[in-house]
Design a protein around this motif. Structure first.
Motif, PDB file in Angstrom:
ATOM      1  N   UNK A 215      24.899  42.900   5.645  1.00  0.00           N
ATOM      2  CA  UNK A 215      24.180  43.040   4.378  1.00  0.00           C
ATOM      3  C   UNK A 215      23.728  41.653   3.934  1.00  0.00           C
ATOM      4  N   UNK A 216      22.439  41.505   3.627  1.00  0.00           N
ATOM      5  CA  UNK A 216      21.886  40.218   3.230  1.00  0.00           C
ATOM      6  C   UNK A 216      21.543  40.259   1.738  1.00  0.00           C
ATOM      7  N   UNK A 217      22.292  39.441   0.976  1.00  0.00           N
ATOM      8  CA  UNK A 217      22.113  39.386  -0.474  1.00  0.00           C
ATOM      9  C   UNK A 217      21.279  38.169  -0.832  1.00  0.00           C
ATOM     10  N   UNK A 218      20.071  38.388  -1.297  1.00  0.00           N
ATOM     11  CA  UNK A 218      19.127  37.305  -1.601  1.00  0.00           C
ATOM     12  C   UNK A 218      19.022  37.140  -3.115  1.00  0.00           C
ATOM     13  N   UNK A 219      19.507  36.008  -3.614  1.00  0.00           N
ATOM     14  CA  UNK A 219      19.457  35.749  -5.047  1.00  0.00           C
ATOM     15  C   UNK A 219      18.065  35.525  -5.578  1.00  0.00           C
ATOM     16  N   UNK A 220      17.120  35.238  -4.695  1.00  0.00           N
ATOM     17  CA  UNK A 220      15.742  35.034  -5.148  1.00  0.00           C
ATOM     18  C   UNK A 220      15.052  36.357  -5.452  1.00  0.00           C
ATOM     19  N   UNK A 221      15.368  37.392  -4.680  1.00  0.00           N
ATOM     20  CA  UNK A 221      14.732  38.702  -4.883  1.00  0.00           C
ATOM     21  C   UNK A 221      15.648  39.674  -5.623  1.00  0.00           C
ATOM     22  N   UNK A 222      16.942  39.339  -5.729  1.00  0.00           N
ATOM     23  CA  UNK A 222      17.961  40.217  -6.323  1.00  0.00           C
ATOM     24  C   UNK A 222      18.060  41.539  -5.573  1.00  0.00           C
ATOM     25  N   UNK A 223      17.888  41.457  -4.255  1.00  0.00           N
ATOM     26  CA  UNK A 223      17.978  42.644  -3.413  1.00  0.00           C
ATOM     27  C   UNK A 223      19.059  42.456  -2.344  1.00  0.00           C
ATOM     28  N   UNK A 224      19.774  43.528  -2.065  1.00  0.00           N
ATOM     29  CA  UNK A 224      20.738  43.562  -0.969  1.00  0.00           C
ATOM     30  C   UNK A 224      20.144  44.438   0.126  1.00  0.00           C
ATOM     31  N   UNK A 225      19.882  43.836   1.275  1.00  0.00           N
ATOM     32  CA  UNK A 225      19.241  44.542   2.379  1.00  0.00           C
ATOM     33  C   UNK A 225      20.261  44.733   3.490  1.00  0.00           C
ATOM     34  N   UNK A 226      20.408  45.953   3.964  1.00  0.00           N
ATOM     35  CA  UNK A 226      21.445  46.293   4.941  1.00  0.00           C
ATOM     36  C   UNK A 226      20.820  46.541   6.308  1.00  0.00           C
ATOM     37  N   UNK A 227      21.446  45.945   7.332  1.00  0.00           N
ATOM     38  CA  UNK A 227      20.986  46.089   8.712  1.00  0.00           C
ATOM     39  C   UNK A 227      22.096  46.703   9.554  1.00  0.00           C
ATOM     40  N   UNK A 228      21.732  47.745  10.301  1.00  0.00           N
ATOM     41  CA  UNK A 228      22.654  48.403  11.223  1.00  0.00           C
ATOM     42  C   UNK A 228      22.168  48.140  12.640  1.00  0.00           C
ATOM     43  N   UNK A 229      22.992  47.409  13.419  1.00  0.00           N
ATOM     44  CA  UNK A 229      22.609  47.012  14.774  1.00  0.00           C
ATOM     45  C   UNK A 229      21.235  46.349  14.805  1.00  0.00           C
ATOM     46  N   UNK A 230      20.983  45.524  13.779  1.00  0.00           N
ATOM     47  CA  UNK A 230      19.760  44.743  13.717  1.00  0.00           C
ATOM     48  C   UNK A 230      18.582  45.423  13.070  1.00  0.00           C
ATOM     49  N   UNK A 231      18.710  46.696  12.722  1.00  0.00           N
ATOM     50  CA  UNK A 231      17.604  47.440  12.129  1.00  0.00           C
ATOM     51  C   UNK A 231      17.880  47.697  10.641  1.00  0.00           C
ATOM     52  N   UNK A 232      16.872  47.431   9.803  1.00  0.00           N
ATOM     53  CA  UNK A 232      17.050  47.661   8.375  1.00  0.00           C
ATOM     54  C   UNK A 232      17.190  49.148   8.094  1.00  0.00           C
ATOM     55  N   UNK A 233      18.252  49.498   7.324  1.00  0.00           N
ATOM     56  CA  UNK A 233      18.488  50.908   7.021  1.00  0.00           C
ATOM     57  C   UNK A 233      18.549  51.179   5.521  1.00  0.00           C
ATOM     58  N   UNK A 234      18.697  50.137   4.697  1.00  0.00           N
ATOM     59  CA  UNK A 234      18.805  50.377   3.267  1.00  0.00           C
ATOM     60  C   UNK A 234      18.529  49.085   2.514  1.00  0.00           C
ATOM     61  N   UNK A 235      17.980  49.242   1.317  1.00  0.00           N
ATOM     62  CA  UNK A 235      17.773  48.099   0.423  1.00  0.00           C
ATOM     63  C   UNK A 235      18.077  48.556  -1.001  1.00  0.00           C
ATOM     64  N   UNK A 236      18.799  47.721  -1.744  1.00  0.00           N
ATOM     65  CA  UNK A 236      19.215  48.142  -3.085  1.00  0.00           C
ATOM     66  C   UNK A 236      19.201  46.957  -4.040  1.00  0.00           C
ATOM     67  N   UNK A 237      18.909  47.183  -5.309  1.00  0.00           N
ATOM     68  CA  UNK A 237      18.954  46.098  -6.290  1.00  0.00           C
ATOM     69  C   UNK A 237      20.397  45.660  -6.527  1.00  0.00           C
ATOM     70  N   UNK A 238      20.547  44.385  -6.827  1.00  0.00           N
ATOM     71  CA  UNK A 238      21.888  43.852  -7.036  1.00  0.00           C
ATOM     72  C   UNK A 238      21.815  42.693  -8.010  1.00  0.00           C
ATOM     73  N   UNK A 239      22.981  42.185  -8.383  1.00  0.00           N
ATOM     74  CA  UNK A 239      23.071  40.995  -9.215  1.00  0.00           C
ATOM     75  C   UNK A 239      24.177  40.114  -8.664  1.00  0.00           C
ATOM     76  N   UNK A 240      23.867  38.821  -8.484  1.00  0.00           N
ATOM     77  CA  UNK A 240      24.861  37.846  -8.024  1.00  0.00           C
ATOM     78  C   UNK A 240      25.451  37.107  -9.224  1.00  0.00           C
ATOM     79  N   UNK A 241      26.183  36.015  -8.941  1.00  0.00           N
ATOM     80  CA  UNK A 241      26.836  35.259  -9.990  1.00  0.00           C
ATOM     81  C   UNK A 241      25.858  34.557 -10.915  1.00  0.00           C
ATOM     82  N   UNK A 242      26.172  34.568 -12.197  1.00  0.00           N
ATOM     83  CA  UNK A 242      25.342  33.876 -13.179  1.00  0.00           C
ATOM     84  C   UNK A 242      25.405  32.367 -12.949  1.00  0.00           C
TER      85      UNK A 242
END
Length: 367
Positions: A215-242
């Protein structure tokens, strides 16, 4: 025996001699076998027993000229060796010896993490390092590493890194390949760990690496993108540390799962009455560091997820998305955090192993 007419009498054969080289009064390491040698004859019986009368397994070798124990001995024991050998005339020689083993000031176990029974049915993720945790400090680190063995199928390179005096980790230059079989042996029984401490017992474990989940959590986009065996399978909004509590950057590895956790800021010094104090019951918790970073359900921040970093360092998700993560990710799976504004995850903060380059990691075995 009478000699034939006109011939000299045949002298009797010399008696066989029996020797036990380690029976010299100096205590031996319990992994050292007790060897019994016969000269001028053949060993017929050998027994090796401890003070309780328990017999040590042994076997004959070298055509009856030698006998050796085939199991490790115990610490701080005295063993009695009784041996019989016969010469060419079948005249017996019977000898008794005693052998002492060393008595360490203390012993230490080499525990493995994660406990194999926790992952027996599900396997481990591609980011899980092999971990040996000693129950006492190790000072003879170079010697101990000679007795730690990791075999991977398919074969992959790897190296050990000492996190501190009691924890040593093993990883390769890259994450494990999905499906890898890992066999770990900590053959430390009889090994001098240093300062009079010896290994208490050997340990052998096997792990299987399951599918790749990252799972790749990007603080610039506020998105968590999930990869299964190298293939993207899900993307969800998230929030990291203030900004005052930024999430650590870099690869994080899930070290434990809990359906419910009480998170209390007092565990890191912000207690009741202090600004920023909190005590929350939190669900769907995936621990990604030991200083309080989790991927978890945060219904209170759903409005900021995908737009702003408002957590105390965790990866905040909606209840539904956190449930999906909790059901999908497990021990050893990877969460990579970027653009959080925080420092890199420290190597010693379980598991900051992947923060180091391969060259830096390889140098850690010499500490």
């Amino acid at each position: 025996m009478l000699a034939a007419c006109g011939s000299d009498p045949v002298p009797p054969a010399a008696l066989a001699t029996i020797a036990v080289p380690v029976a010299n009064g100096t205590p031996i390491n319990p992994t050292t076998p007790i060897v019994v040698d016969a000269t001028g004859g053949t060993l017929t019986t050998v027994t090796v027993t401890n003070a309780d009368g328990k017999q040590v397994t042994s076997q004959a070798a070298a055509g009856g000229k030698q006998w050796t124990t085939t199991e490790d001995l115990g610490y701080g024991h005295t063993y009695t060796v009784k041996a019989t050998a016969v010469n060419a005339d079948k005249v017996p020689t019977v000898k008794t010896f005693t052998v002492d083993t060393i008595a360490p000031s203390s012993t230490a176990y080499a525990n493995v993490v994660p406990a194999p029974e926790l992952v027996a049915d599900v396997g481990i993720g591609i980011g899980q390092p092999m971990v040996v945790q000693f129950t006492a400090p190790v000072t003879n680190k170079a010697e101990v590493l000679k007795h730690l063995v990791v075999k991977t199928t398919p074969s992959q390179p790897g190296a050990w890194y000492w996190m501190d005096d009691q924890h040593v980790h093993y990883r390769g230059p890259n994450y494990w390949k999905p499906g890898t079989k890992i066999h770990l042996e900590a053959d430390v029984y009889g090994v001098d760990l240093g300062d009079g401490v010896y290994g208490a017992e050997d340990t052998k474990v096997d792990y299987t690496v399951h599918d790749s989940w990252v799972a790749k959590a990007d603080g610039a986009t506020e998105l968590l993108t999930v990869f299964h065996n190298g293939q993207q399978v899900k993307q969800m909004p998230m929030s990291l540390g203030e900004p005052d509590h930024p999430s650590h950057t870099g690869p994080h590895v899930i070290s434990e799962k809990a359906a419910v956790t009480i998170m209390d800021s007092c565990t890191y010094g912000v207690c009741q009455g202090d600004p920023g104090y909190y005590r929350e019951t939190v669900y769907n918790d995936l621990r990604i560091s030991n200083d309080g970073e989790f991927v978890h359900s945060a219904p209170w921040s759903v409005g900021q997820q995908g737009a702003a970093n408002v957590s105390h360092g965790c990866v905040n998700l909606s209840p539904a998305d956190s449930k999906w993560m909790f059901d999908t990710f497990g021990i050893g799976d990877v969460v990579e955090i970027t653009n959080s504004g925080g420092p890199p995850l420290p190597v010693w903060d379980i598991y900051g192993d992947w923060e180091l380059s391969w060259a830096q990691w390889q140098a850690g075995g010499a500490q």
